[in-house]
Design a protein around this motif. Structure first.
Motif, PDB file in Angstrom:
ATOM      1  N   ARG A 182     124.638  71.051  15.916  1.00  0.00           N
ATOM      2  CA  ARG A 182     125.586  72.131  15.603  1.00  0.00           C
ATOM      3  C   ARG A 182     125.041  73.025  14.497  1.00  0.00           C
ATOM      4  O   ARG A 182     125.248  74.241  14.512  1.00  0.00           O
ATOM      5  N   THR A 183     124.359  72.422  13.533  1.00  0.00           N
ATOM      6  CA  THR A 183     123.760  73.212  12.456  1.00  0.00           C
ATOM      7  C   THR A 183     122.787  74.238  13.014  1.00  0.00           C
ATOM      8  O   THR A 183     122.737  75.390  12.559  1.00  0.00           O
ATOM      9  N   LEU A 184     122.022  73.833  14.025  1.00  0.00           N
ATOM     10  CA  LEU A 184     121.016  74.715  14.619  1.00  0.00           C
ATOM     11  C   LEU A 184     121.549  75.487  15.824  1.00  0.00           C
ATOM     12  O   LEU A 184     120.786  76.151  16.525  1.00  0.00           O
ATOM     13  N   ARG A 185     122.858  75.380  16.065  1.00  0.00           N
ATOM     14  CA  ARG A 185     123.531  76.085  17.159  1.00  0.00           C
ATOM     15  C   ARG A 185     122.966  75.705  18.530  1.00  0.00           C
ATOM     16  O   ARG A 185     122.845  76.548  19.423  1.00  0.00           O
ATOM     17  N   ILE A 186     122.613  74.446  18.688  1.00  0.00           N
ATOM     18  CA  ILE A 186     122.258  73.902  19.996  1.00  0.00           C
ATOM     19  C   ILE A 186     123.541  73.394  20.634  1.00  0.00           C
ATOM     20  O   ILE A 186     124.227  72.541  20.065  1.00  0.00           O
ATOM     21  N   THR A 187     123.891  73.910  21.809  1.00  0.00           N
ATOM     22  CA  THR A 187     125.200  73.621  22.393  1.00  0.00           C
ATOM     23  C   THR A 187     125.196  72.421  23.335  1.00  0.00           C
ATOM     24  O   THR A 187     126.263  71.969  23.755  1.00  0.00           O
ATOM     25  N   GLU A 188     124.018  71.893  23.683  1.00  0.00           N
ATOM     26  CA  GLU A 188     123.982  70.718  24.545  1.00  0.00           C
ATOM     27  C   GLU A 188     124.567  69.503  23.824  1.00  0.00           C
ATOM     28  O   GLU A 188     124.586  69.440  22.588  1.00  0.00           O
ATOM     29  N   GLU A 189     125.019  68.538  24.609  1.00  0.00           N
ATOM     30  CA  GLU A 189     125.474  67.275  24.041  1.00  0.00           C
ATOM     31  C   GLU A 189     124.270  66.503  23.494  1.00  0.00           C
ATOM     32  O   GLU A 189     123.135  66.700  23.955  1.00  0.00           O
ATOM     33  N   PRO A 190     124.492  65.623  22.514  1.00  0.00           N
ATOM     34  CA  PRO A 190     123.356  64.904  21.900  1.00  0.00           C
ATOM     35  C   PRO A 190     122.487  64.149  22.896  1.00  0.00           C
ATOM     36  O   PRO A 190     121.263  64.066  22.709  1.00  0.00           O
ATOM     37  N   GLU A 191     123.083  63.593  23.953  1.00  0.00           N
ATOM     38  CA  GLU A 191     122.294  62.834  24.920  1.00  0.00           C
ATOM     39  C   GLU A 191     121.670  63.731  25.992  1.00  0.00           C
ATOM     40  O   GLU A 191     121.061  63.230  26.948  1.00  0.00           O
ATOM     41  N   GLU A 192     121.771  65.050  25.820  1.00  0.00           N
ATOM     42  CA  GLU A 192     121.185  65.989  26.779  1.00  0.00           C
ATOM     43  C   GLU A 192     120.039  66.792  26.177  1.00  0.00           C
ATOM     44  O   GLU A 192     119.560  67.749  26.786  1.00  0.00           O
ATOM     45  N   ILE A 193     119.584  66.397  24.999  1.00  0.00           N
ATOM     46  CA  ILE A 193     118.547  67.178  24.317  1.00  0.00           C
ATOM     47  C   ILE A 193     117.646  66.236  23.524  1.00  0.00           C
ATOM     48  O   ILE A 193     118.097  65.220  22.988  1.00  0.00           O
ATOM     49  N   LEU A 194     116.360  66.560  23.479  1.00  0.00           N
ATOM     50  CA  LEU A 194     115.383  65.778  22.722  1.00  0.00           C
ATOM     51  C   LEU A 194     114.758  66.654  21.644  1.00  0.00           C
ATOM     52  O   LEU A 194     114.384  67.803  21.909  1.00  0.00           O
TER      53      LEU A 194
END
Length: 228
Positions: free
Chosen positions: A97-109
């Protein structure tokens, strides 16, 4: 909030992780030469991506997360490598969220990060960042930068001087009549001289992310490397 201490910790952490500071003209690709891979993904070699989305976030957001994260770590008696999956997920979600990545945690590496200091803000549109990001298989490159202040340095600049000289030459025509003429010639000479200038230094941190599936995320089981 006192911004000096968190900023100093971020800079110190970046230098430890990335192995030093490179100036803007010292390396062919600053992002590549200062890249530190996520240690828990060293055996993961994703294929290159065709494009990478490059985004910027404010330095204050990353600084605030760093401060809050350190407070959470200081208040727990459990080592971070023994956190349960829910604790891992919440911390990673806050980071995203800090970096404005909107994917869920288990959808991003988080593949890794780069950190360097340059004279002047780096140009994100020259293709250097995207070239490296696609090479390592990143779908997103999120970068943030802060101004460290001006510093005095010495550069060498060209100085050109001009002078004119007059000459005389003798010649003869087809009838063997001799003649004399004068001419003016302009001569230029360039020398490189030292000059003191003020240059603005900037510290840049960039995080590289790749989209994934919950199944692949579970198999790879990445650690909270960014928070350690």
């Amino acid at each position: 909030m006192n911004s000096t201490a968190p900023a100093t910790r971020l800079l110190t952490l970046a230098l430890i992780l990335c192995g030093g500071i490179l100036s803007g003209c010292a390396a062919p690709n600053r992002w590549q030469d200062t890249f530190t891979q996520n240690p828990s993904l060293r055996d993961f070699q994703p294929p290159p991506t065709s494009t990478t989305v490059v985004r910027t976030v404010e330095w204050d957001r990353l600084e605030a997360f760093d401060s809050d994260s350190r407070q959470r770590l200081a208040q727990t008696d459990i080592p971070i490598d023994e956190w349960n999956p829910d604790q891992h997920r919440r911390e990673f979600a806050d980071f995203l969220r800090t970096l404005r990545i909107t994917e869920e945690p288990e959808e991003i590496l988080l593949l890794g990060s780069s950190s360097f200091i340059t004279d002047g803000r780096p140009n994100l549109l020259d293709g250097e960042l995207e070239t490296f990001a696609t090479k390592i298989g990143a779908d997103y490159a999120v970068t943030t930068s802060r101004h460290l202040g001006a510093r005095r340095t010495i550069i060498r600049v060209p100085v050109t001087t001009y002078s004119t000289r007059t000459g005389t030459f003798f010649d003869s025509d087809r009838r063997r009549r001799s003649g004399r003429a004068t001419f003016d010639e302009t001569i230029s000479e360039t020398t490189w001289v030292p000059r003191e200038v003020d240059i603005d230094a900037h510290h840049t941190i960039t995080y590289f992310f790749r989209r994934t599936t919950p199944e692949e995320f579970s198999r790879l089981n990445p650690t909270l490397w960014f928070a350690q």
